[in-house]
Design an enzyme around this catalytic site. Sequence first.
Site, short mmCIF file in Angstrom:
data_model
loop_
_atom_site.label_atom_id
_atom_site.label_comp_id
_atom_site.label_asym_id
_atom_site.label_seq_id
_atom_site.Cartn_x
_atom_site.Cartn_y
_atom_site.Cartn_z
N ASP A 112 13.34 36.54 72.31
CA ASP A 112 12.13 37.07 71.65
C ASP A 112 11.20 35.92 71.28
OD1 ASP A 112 13.66 39.38 71.46
OD2 ASP A 112 14.15 39.02 69.35
N1 URA Z 1 18.94 39.21 70.43
C1 URA Z 1 17.75 39.36 69.82
O1 URA Z 1 17.61 40.20 68.95
N2 URA Z 1 16.75 38.54 70.19
C2 URA Z 1 16.88 37.57 71.10
O2 URA Z 1 15.93 36.85 71.37
C3 URA Z 1 18.12 37.44 71.74
C4 URA Z 1 19.14 38.28 71.39
#
Ligand code: URA
Length: 246
Positions: A112
């Site tokens: 993310d």
């Molecule tokens: N899980 C999440 O919530 N975000 C990420 O970036 C990777 C795994």
Amino acid sequence: MKTPTMRLDRLLANLGYGSRREVGYMVAGGLVVLDGKRLKDPAQRLSLDADLPARMNVGAAPIDPPPPLTLLMHKPLGVVCSHREPGRSIYELLPERWRRRDPVLSTIGRLDAETSGLLLITDDGALLHRVISPRSHVKKRYLATLARPLTGQEAAVFAAGDLILEGDTDPLAPAVLEPLSPTTAWLTITEGRYHQVRRMFAAVGNHVEALHRDRIGGLDLPDELAPGDYRIARAPELAGIFLATQ
Ligand code: URA
């Protein structure tokens, strides 16, 4: 195995130096040098030996590494992993020319915008599929900083293999939680569902305030990579992804 060959103009065009016509002008201008000699014929076939980047220059600089190319990046906060999402992308951290390569560089899975840590970027489709394939069981370890103290129930809930996240229909594979303090923990997962770690903690009534990935399989984020830094992965590091950890 016989080393593959490729036309000079195609090699440089595929590395993003320009169209084949533009590469032809670069060759005509004497900018392309192999083993100290100016190359004259854009149609010349070159053997794609591993040492080619050390022997070949465009202008004053060695040519970019040909495929297969895999990068280790310390993804910083605030950048997205996809060309299509709005906002600054991890590709903008790479040399501009690398965005015009063929085959293209893609991230192996995504983090993310608000997650930092180890990100693999590759033009090697076979490697990409092997890492993300559920059959490979490659573990990904995250350091989660939580809004509320852990209750002590979470490890069992995550390990059970029957947790169904909101919006999903099938249960998550078992995951391993290792608390470090009341509000920090390592969480190791084998899948890569959308916002998986954040949704797992939401499912147990908590909220992830900060998230950082430090390990993929047996490969750790190299200490020397500061946020935003990247470097070419070495062969033992790529093999390390598939070595069992824990
Ligand atoms: N899980 C999440 O919530 N975000 C990420 O970036 C990777 C795994």
